[in-house]
Structure formats: C-alpha cells, structure tokens
Write an enzyme that holds these catalytic residues in place. Structure first.
Site, PDB file in Angstrom:
ATOM      1  N   SER A  15       0.801  -1.117   0.147  1.00  0.00           N
ATOM      2  CA  SER A  15       0.241  -0.061   0.073  1.00  0.00           C
ATOM      3  C   SER A  15       0.716   1.242   0.107  1.00  0.00           C
ATOM      4  CB  SER A  15      -1.033   0.037   1.079  1.00  0.00           C
ATOM      5  OG  SER A  15      -0.200   0.032   2.496  1.00  0.00           O
ATOM      6  N   LYS A  67      23.441 -14.549   2.383  1.00  0.00           N
ATOM      7  CA  LYS A  67      22.997 -13.250   2.654  1.00  0.00           C
ATOM      8  C   LYS A  67      23.693 -12.201   1.678  1.00  0.00           C
ATOM      9  CE  LYS A  67      21.220  -9.732   5.922  1.00  0.00           C
ATOM     10  NZ  LYS A  67      20.508  -9.568   6.914  1.00  0.00           N
ATOM     11  N   MET A  92      10.507  -6.693   4.415  1.00  0.00           N
ATOM     12  CA  MET A  92      10.401  -7.389   5.778  1.00  0.00           C
ATOM     13  C   MET A  92      11.894  -8.247   6.184  1.00  0.00           C
ATOM     14  SD  MET A  92       8.007  -5.939   6.795  1.00  0.00           S
ATOM     15  CE  MET A  92       7.203  -6.343   8.316  1.00  0.00           C
ATOM     16  N   ARG A  93      12.968  -7.546   5.693  1.00  0.00           N
ATOM     17  CA  ARG A  93      14.157  -8.165   5.718  1.00  0.00           C
ATOM     18  C   ARG A  93      15.006  -7.051   6.220  1.00  0.00           C
ATOM     19  NH1 ARG A  93      15.236 -13.220   4.272  1.00  0.00           N
ATOM     20  NH2 ARG A  93      13.541 -13.856   2.671  1.00  0.00           N
ATOM     21  N   ASN A 109      13.044   4.381   5.163  1.00  0.00           N
ATOM     22  CA  ASN A 109      12.164   3.243   5.699  1.00  0.00           C
ATOM     23  C   ASN A 109      11.032   4.073   6.442  1.00  0.00           C
ATOM     24  OD1 ASN A 109      11.264   0.769   6.361  1.00  0.00           O
ATOM     25  ND2 ASN A 109      11.881   0.948   8.585  1.00  0.00           N
ATOM     26  N   HIS A 111       7.884   3.316   9.403  1.00  0.00           N
ATOM     27  CA  HIS A 111       7.991   2.479  10.764  1.00  0.00           C
ATOM     28  C   HIS A 111       6.589   2.545  11.354  1.00  0.00           C
ATOM     29  CE1 HIS A 111       8.843  -0.251  13.724  1.00  0.00           C
ATOM     30  NE2 HIS A 111       8.536   0.586  14.428  1.00  0.00           N
TER      31      HIS A 111
HETATM   32  C1  GAR Z   1       3.447  -0.727   6.901  1.00  0.00           C
HETATM   33  O1  GAR Z   1       2.729  -0.694   7.836  1.00  0.00           O
HETATM   34  C2  GAR Z   1       4.968  -0.345   7.246  1.00  0.00           C
HETATM   35  O2  GAR Z   1       4.973   0.868   8.087  1.00  0.00           O
HETATM   36  C3  GAR Z   1       5.432  -1.606   8.104  1.00  0.00           C
HETATM   37  O3  GAR Z   1       4.867  -2.471   6.943  1.00  0.00           O
HETATM   38  C4  GAR Z   1       3.811  -2.152   6.514  1.00  0.00           C
HETATM   39  C5  GAR Z   1       3.902  -2.398   5.247  1.00  0.00           C
HETATM   40  O4  GAR Z   1       2.554  -2.122   4.299  1.00  0.00           O
HETATM   41  N1  GAR Z   1       7.120  -1.687   7.992  1.00  0.00           N
HETATM   42  C6  GAR Z   1       7.619  -2.095   8.913  1.00  0.00           C
HETATM   43  O5  GAR Z   1       7.067  -2.500   9.995  1.00  0.00           O
HETATM   44  C7  GAR Z   1       9.076  -2.071   9.099  1.00  0.00           C
HETATM   45  N2  GAR Z   1       9.699  -2.226  10.338  1.00  0.00           N
HETATM   46  P1  GAR Z   1       2.622  -2.014   2.895  1.00  0.00           P
HETATM   47  O6  GAR Z   1       3.067  -3.250   2.280  1.00  0.00           O
HETATM   48  O7  GAR Z   1       1.158  -1.865   2.599  1.00  0.00           O
HETATM   49  O8  GAR Z   1       3.297  -0.768   2.543  1.00  0.00           O
END
Ligand code: GAR
Length: 208
Positions: A15, A67, A92-93, A109, A111
């Site tokens: 999103s 990695k 998510m890595r 990033n 958060h």
């Molecule tokens: C989002 O809420 C982002 O802030 C979080 O993952 C989601 C991804 O949503 N990221 C983390 O938690 C990173 N530590 P999306 O794929 O719909 O953009």
C-alpha cells in the site's frame, strides 16, 4: 527539475508503494520509479503495478547461498536501473551494514510507530500492549541499527481505548501513505539536510 530515480523494495501488501505510484501519477511527486524489487514472488505489491510501465525484479533469499549474495543481487538490480534513493516499503528483511554503507543516507524506511519507541516487528501491537495514548508513523534514513537511523518526518495519531491492533494499524497506515510521499518528495527536492542525527527540512528552492 530532473526526476530522481527511486528503487522500491517490497515484501507484501504494497500500500505504501501504491501511495507513491499514485502521487507520481497525479504529479504530486516528481520522481521516477526505476525498479520495484520484491523478495517474495507472491507479493500483492507486484500485482498492484502489473501492467504499469515499471520494471520489477523478484530476488528470493532462497535462491542464494548466502545473505551477501542475495543482497548483491538486489544491488545489481538497483545499479542496473540507476537508482538514487532506495525506498523500503514493507520490505521485511534486515539489510546488512555492507548493503547500507553502499547507499549512505540514501535508504528510507517507514515504521508504524513513533520511533525510538517500539522498533522492530509488530509495532502497533507493542504500542497497544504498552498502553501509550498516542502512536504514529516515522520515516527515517536507514543506518546499521534496527529502526534507529536519523528521523526525517514523524506524525502522531491518538490511540483510542477500544482500539485493536487492526484499528490502530489502519489509522497509522492512512498517515503512512501521506507521510512517506512527503518525505520522498522532500528528498527529491533536495530539501533534506542531515547534521549528525538531526535532519533539517530546508525551505523550498525559489526556482523549483
Ligand atoms: C507498513 O505498515 C510499514 O510501516 C510496515 O509494514 C507495513 C507495510 O505495508 N513496516 C515495518 O513494520 C518495518 N519495520 P505495505 O506493504 O502496505 O506498504
């Protein structure tokens, strides 16, 4: 103004990627997405941009022995597409120091909490469990720590008494979409000045 080239790294829903694509298409963000890279071939993020003129690459961890080799494959794609700013959008890595040092202060990033509170996974659940009355979203540059780099933008939302992880996450997500686009726009306009940990937002340039 020459368009800055973004490389967006995703793993799932996409999103935030969508918010950036929408902003570019609506001329609210002057930038070009050079490539979207996913470590997950089934990421919904890839479906969102299918049919658009945006190059994509799937780089799966399981296809590499180590990695460093996995990250080298991502860097190869970023270089191939001349990426100037790496945008982590639900990727998510955890990136290695070697990767991060390859793009110093050029990886952003987002958060879903007000850092430095609640870094890492499940930030919204952490906030609820702690019982805070406000939470929010943070856009930051990525350094070698966990969600610890210089903060570019933050905004708060209330935590309501009857919130669940889902309702709080939804409220924060709306904010994320606006905040991430704003942060990327500031970068593209050359308005981010970093001094130590402190990020200062410069006024708009007269000629832009
Ligand atoms: C989002 O809420 C982002 O802030 C979080 O993952 C989601 C991804 O949503 N990221 C983390 O938690 C990173 N530590 P999306 O794929 O719909 O953009």
């Amino acid at each position: 103004m020459r368009k800055k080239v973004l490389g967006v790294l995703v793993s799932g829903r996409g999103s935030n990627l969508q918010a950036i694509v929408d902003a570019i298409n609506a001329d609210r963000l002057v930038a070009k997405i050079g490539v979207v890279i996913s470590d997950n071939p089934d990421a919904n993020a890839l479906r969102r941009i299918a049919g658009l003129d945006i190059p994509t690459a799937v780089v799966e961890r399981k296809n590499y022995a180590s990695k460093p080799e996995f990250e080298a494959a991502i860097i190869e794609q970023l270089d191939l597409h001349h990426v100037e700013l790496v945008v982590l959008a639900g990727f998510m890595r955890i990136l290695s120091p070697q990767f991060i040092n390859r793009f110093p202060m050029r990886i952003m990033n987002i958060h879903p909490a007000l850092l430095p509170s609640f870094p890492g996974l499940d930030a919204q659940a952490q906030a609820l469990q702690y019982g805070v009355k406000v939470s929010g979203a943070t856009v930051h540059f990525v350094d070698e720590g966990m969600d610890s780099g210089p903060i570019i933008l933050q905004e708060a939302v209330p935590v309501e008494d009857d919130d669940t992880v889902t309702t709080l996450a939804d409220r924060i997500l709306h904010l994320e979409h606006r905040l991430y686009v704003r942060a990327v726009r500031l970068y593209c306009e050359g308005r981010i000045h970093i001094s130590g940990r402190a990020v200062k937002i410069l006024p708009p340039r007269q000629n832009s």
